[in-house]
Design an enzyme around this catalytic site. Structure first.
Site, PDB file in Angstrom:
ATOM      1  N   THR A  13       0.798  -1.224   0.000  1.00 21.38           N
ATOM      2  CA  THR A  13       0.000   0.000   0.000  1.00 21.38           C
ATOM      3  C   THR A  13       0.830   1.274   0.000  1.00 21.38           C
ATOM      4  O   THR A  13       0.474   2.244  -0.674  1.00 21.38           O
ATOM      5  CB  THR A  13      -0.927  -0.012   1.243  1.00 21.38           C
ATOM      6  OG1 THR A  13      -1.830  -1.106   1.079  1.00 21.38           O
ATOM      7  CG2 THR A  13      -1.719   1.265   1.375  1.00 21.38           C
ATOM      8  N   SER A  59       1.457  -7.621  -1.275  1.00 20.40           N
ATOM      9  CA  SER A  59       2.163  -8.644  -0.494  1.00 20.40           C
ATOM     10  C   SER A  59       1.393  -9.956  -0.401  1.00 20.40           C
ATOM     11  O   SER A  59       1.954 -10.978  -0.016  1.00 20.40           O
ATOM     12  CB  SER A  59       2.534  -8.128   0.893  1.00 20.40           C
ATOM     13  OG  SER A  59       1.428  -8.106   1.744  1.00 20.40           O
ATOM     14  N   SER A  60       0.127  -9.972  -0.788  1.00 23.91           N
ATOM     15  CA  SER A  60      -0.611 -11.241  -0.842  1.00 23.91           C
ATOM     16  C   SER A  60       0.027 -12.167  -1.875  1.00 23.91           C
ATOM     17  O   SER A  60      -0.171 -13.378  -1.831  1.00 23.91           O
ATOM     18  CB  SER A  60      -2.067 -10.997  -1.261  1.00 23.91           C
ATOM     19  OG  SER A  60      -2.607  -9.965  -0.512  1.00 23.91           O
ATOM     20  N   THR A  90       1.232  -4.795   4.160  1.00 23.54           N
ATOM     21  CA  THR A  90       0.993  -5.243   5.537  1.00 23.54           C
ATOM     22  C   THR A  90       0.460  -6.679   5.609  1.00 23.54           C
ATOM     23  O   THR A  90       0.652  -7.355   6.613  1.00 23.54           O
ATOM     24  CB  THR A  90      -0.012  -4.318   6.258  1.00 23.54           C
ATOM     25  OG1 THR A  90      -1.231  -4.298   5.523  1.00 23.54           O
ATOM     26  CG2 THR A  90       0.536  -2.923   6.414  1.00 23.54           C
ATOM     27  N   CYS A 274      -5.012 -18.738  19.560  1.00 22.08           N
ATOM     28  CA  CYS A 274      -5.001 -17.527  20.389  1.00 22.08           C
ATOM     29  C   CYS A 274      -3.744 -16.722  20.053  1.00 22.08           C
ATOM     30  O   CYS A 274      -2.649 -17.287  20.028  1.00 22.08           O
ATOM     31  CB  CYS A 274      -4.937 -17.873  21.877  1.00 22.08           C
ATOM     32  SG  CYS A 274      -6.291 -18.890  22.427  1.00 22.08           S
TER      33      CYS A 274
HETATM   34  N1  ASP Z   1      -2.836  -5.682   0.210  1.00 19.41           N
HETATM   35  C1  ASP Z   1      -1.813  -4.789   0.668  1.00 19.41           C
HETATM   36  C2  ASP Z   1      -0.499  -5.549   0.723  1.00 19.41           C
HETATM   37  O1  ASP Z   1      -0.296  -6.298   1.641  1.00 19.41           O
HETATM   38  C3  ASP Z   1      -2.161  -4.264   2.020  1.00 19.41           C
HETATM   39  C4  ASP Z   1      -1.176  -3.290   2.613  1.00 19.41           C
HETATM   40  O2  ASP Z   1      -0.098  -3.048   2.126  1.00 19.41           O
HETATM   41  O3  ASP Z   1      -1.504  -2.715   3.664  1.00 19.41           O
HETATM   42  O4  ASP Z   1       0.318  -5.413  -0.151  1.00 19.41           O
END
Ligand code: ASP
Length: 343
Positions: A13, A59-60, A90, A274
């Site tokens: 992002t 990043s997925s 993220t 958890c």
């Molecule tokens: N889908 C984005 C990624 O992980 C989300 C982010 O960067 O916050 O590349």
């Protein structure tokens, strides 16, 4: 002398552009956004250079190949910089942080992962603050291990986990104290910073394509349906169990499946669903059989760290018995050994 930091942009992002298909990383777009942040050019700020990975990814889409690629850039330019900041999406940042902590052994310079929930090019972006703080932390050199800096917290990379899809303090490390709190000052937690310290030469140990599976246990699970998945075709399996490592005894099919997979060479690691606390096999009847059929305890490791550790140990080509032994040992600060856990 001003410290030199290498910024490695992998996608995510922070440098994304809005398109009609949603946010996506675009080559050169981050560079443009950085050129508009005048503070990055101040004389009292560390010197930095940008290395943009190709292709840039959400990043997925990141896999072991990209982990190896990021680690290789750090390894090959290690002598030229005082520290490294990896700009990353993220969604899988905690996996990448864990992976880098294993691929790079003997690390004695800061590697800080960061990113943002809102792109740098947007008005309320959290990227500017995350980026500036991460570069300063990398330059200060107090934390010479793989860490993750986000939303005012500095966390050990292989203890971090993403806690919220939209909050700006997106990560936490429930089983390990923060390495630093970012307020008016950056307050380091010296007692939590145990790594770094010139342990030796940096080594690069890339991951191979190890077949790994993660299986989340749920109430009423019909284990027989998973027998085809839990075979030696998966070298490593992370079982995300209830609480302290408990599984439903239900149809009685899970234990024989685990035993078969174990005897055929799979390493089954028991983690908890958890976010906080540790697995204690044998604390309840519902976990006591797991060890007997060959599973190992993931103790207080995150699933992200357990997955990365399985990649690492299998990529080293170790015999299964050794891998089992090392899964319960602390290699990079990723777990609290059983003897140190108090209940
Ligand atoms: N889908 C984005 C990624 O992980 C989300 C982010 O960067 O916050 O590349």
């Amino acid at each position: 002398m001003r410290k030199r930091i290498l910024l490695i942009y992998t996608g995510g992002t922070i440098g994304m552009k809005k398109t009609d298909k949603g946010f996506t990383p675009a080559p050169g777009f981050l560079k443009e956004a950085l050129s508009e942040i005048s503070d990055l050019a101040r004389q009292d700020f560390p010197e930095w250079e940008l290395y943009e990975v190709s292709p840039l990814l959400d990043s997925s889409n990141i896999s072991a190949d990209e982990w190896n690629g990021i680690a290789r850039v750090i390894y090959e330019s290690y002598a030229d910089y005082d520290g490294f900041v990896v700009l990353h999406g993220t969604d899988t940042m905690a996996y990448t942080a864990s992976a880098l902590s294993f691929i790079l052994s003997g690390l004695d310079k800061p590697v800080v992962l960061t990113g943002s929930q809102i792109p740098l090019s947007m008005l309320r972006s959290d990227g500017r603050e995350n980026l500036i703080t991460s570069i300063m932390i990398a330059a200060e050199g107090v934390v010479r291990e793989v860490s993750l800096c986000f939303g005012g917290r500095l966390l050990r990379g292989n203890r971090a986990t993403k806690m919220t899809a939209d909050g700006l303090a997106a990560f936490d490390s429930p089983n390990y104290p923060h390495l630093a709190e970012v307020g008016i000052n950056i307050r380091y937690n010296q007692t939590a910073i145990t790594s770094g310290g010139g342990k030796g030469k940096l080594e690069y140990r890339p991951f191979s394509k190890v077949p790994i599976g993660v299986l989340k246990i749920f109430p009423g699970m019909q284990f027989g349906l998973f027998a085809e998945i839990m075979t030696e075709k998966l070298s490593g399996i992370v079982l995300e169990t209830f609480g302290a490592g408990n599984i439903p005894m239900g149809d009685g099919e899970l234990l024989p499946i685990i035993k078969r997979a174990y005897l055929a060479g799979s390493v089954i690691t028991v983690c908890s669903q958890c976010p906080g606390g540790s697995v204690t096999l044998g604390a309840y009847e519902t976990s006591s059989q797991l060890k007997a059929v060959g599973a190992v305890s993931g103790l207080d490791m995150t699933t992200e760290a357990a997955v990365a550790k399985l990649y690492y140990l299998f990529s080293l080509g170790l015999p299964t018995g050794k891998i089992k032994e090392y899964m319960e040992k602390n290699l990079r600060g990723e777990l609290t050994p059983a003897t140190d856990i108090t209940h």
